[in-house]
Design a protein around this motif. Structure first.
Motif: not given
Length: 283
Positions: A210-220, A225-232
């Motif tokens: 499965a692709p690696a993931t990153f996490f984002i929260y706050g004012q978005v 969590s979202y996959p890092i399926d390519r350079p991001l």
């Protein structure tokens, strides 16, 4: 002239009789011989890896045997733990480690030597494969054990497991029985030469990650969590999470990586398990 007519009529009648007596087992034997010839390396379908020694029977394989015109020799048996099969007339016969053609010739010789049949036409076919398999796990649509009857390429095995799932990363790991492994790109394998696609063997393990993931929260607008399926980059990550809310500020984006919190540039590439925190702007 009369003798010649008799000979022609007798020849035609014999040919018609032979054709009428040919059962499906003869055709099946022809198909089996052709398939075995392919496995022996005489011919190989485009895109498949040739098997120099052909498929060798093993414990768990199920075979079907028949003799033309003799229903009493027809059998469907499994190769036992000791590597043998039990058949009518000839009893226990070694099968493991032998090709279908080798077993067929041995059965024919045993029937002749035992005085059971003078010139038997023997058919041997593999009904199901149980001794050679590859284990496919991870993000594929049909994970599990995939039996193999010949040499397969890695992409062929992934395809036989239903192909990559929607959650699969562009990464597949091939692990050999000795523990050695290789990480490969599915996208690269799918678009490269056949010779670059490694051959899998019995006992290999294939893992589609499965692709690696990153996490984002706050004012978005869409934290999570979202996959890092390519350079991001950080900027791309903000867009993927729905963009900033009216209160969000690109100047107040922080990165938490490895337990440490730092400011981050919008052009920086994210790593697996990175956490982005988007703060509020000042009025």
């Amino acid at each position: 002239m009369q003798t010649m007519r008799r000979w022609i009529m007798a020849t035609a009648l014999a040919g018609a009789t032979l054709c009428s007596l040919a059962p499906s087992s003869v055709a099946a034997q022809a198909r089996n011989d052709a398939a075995a010839g392919t496995r022996e390396g005489t011919t190989s379908p485009v895109g498949t890896a040739p098997a120099a020694t052909g498929y060798l029977l093993g414990t768990g394989d199920v075979i079907e045997t028949a003799v033309l015109g003799r229903s009493d020799f027809t059998a469907r048996v499994q190769v036992q733990e000791d590597g043998t099969v039990q058949l009518p007339f000839v009893n226990s016969v070694p099968a493991a480690g032998r090709s279908v053609l080798e077993l067929r010739d041995d059965l024919r010789a045993r029937l002749q030597q035992g005085g059971f049949l003078e010139n038997p036409v023997v058919s041997v076919m593999v009904a199901s494969y149980g001794s050679r398999y590859v284990t496919v796990l991870g993000q594929v649509n049909q994970p599990g054990v995939v039996p193999i009857d010949r040499a397969y390429r890695l992409t062929e095995i992934v395809a036989r497991a239903g192909g990559p799932s929607d959650k699969a990363a562009d990464a597949v790991t091939l692990t050999r029985p000795d523990g050695s492994s290789r990480a490969l790109s599915l996208r690269t394998l799918a678009t490269s030469a056949v010779s670059d696609d490694p051959t899998v063997e019995s006992g290999d393990k294939v893992f589609v990650a499965a692709p690696a993931t990153f996490f984002i929260y706050g004012q978005v607008n869409a934290p999570g969590s979202y996959p890092i399926d390519r350079p991001l980059t950080v900027e791309m990550a903000l867009a993927r999470s729905g963009g900033l809310t009216p209160l969000g500020s690109v100047r107040r984006v922080k990165l938490v990586r490895g337990g440490s919190e730092t400011k981050v540039a919008l052009s920086e590439n994210l790593r697996p398990d990175d956490v982005l925190v988007v703060g509020e702007r000042f009025f």
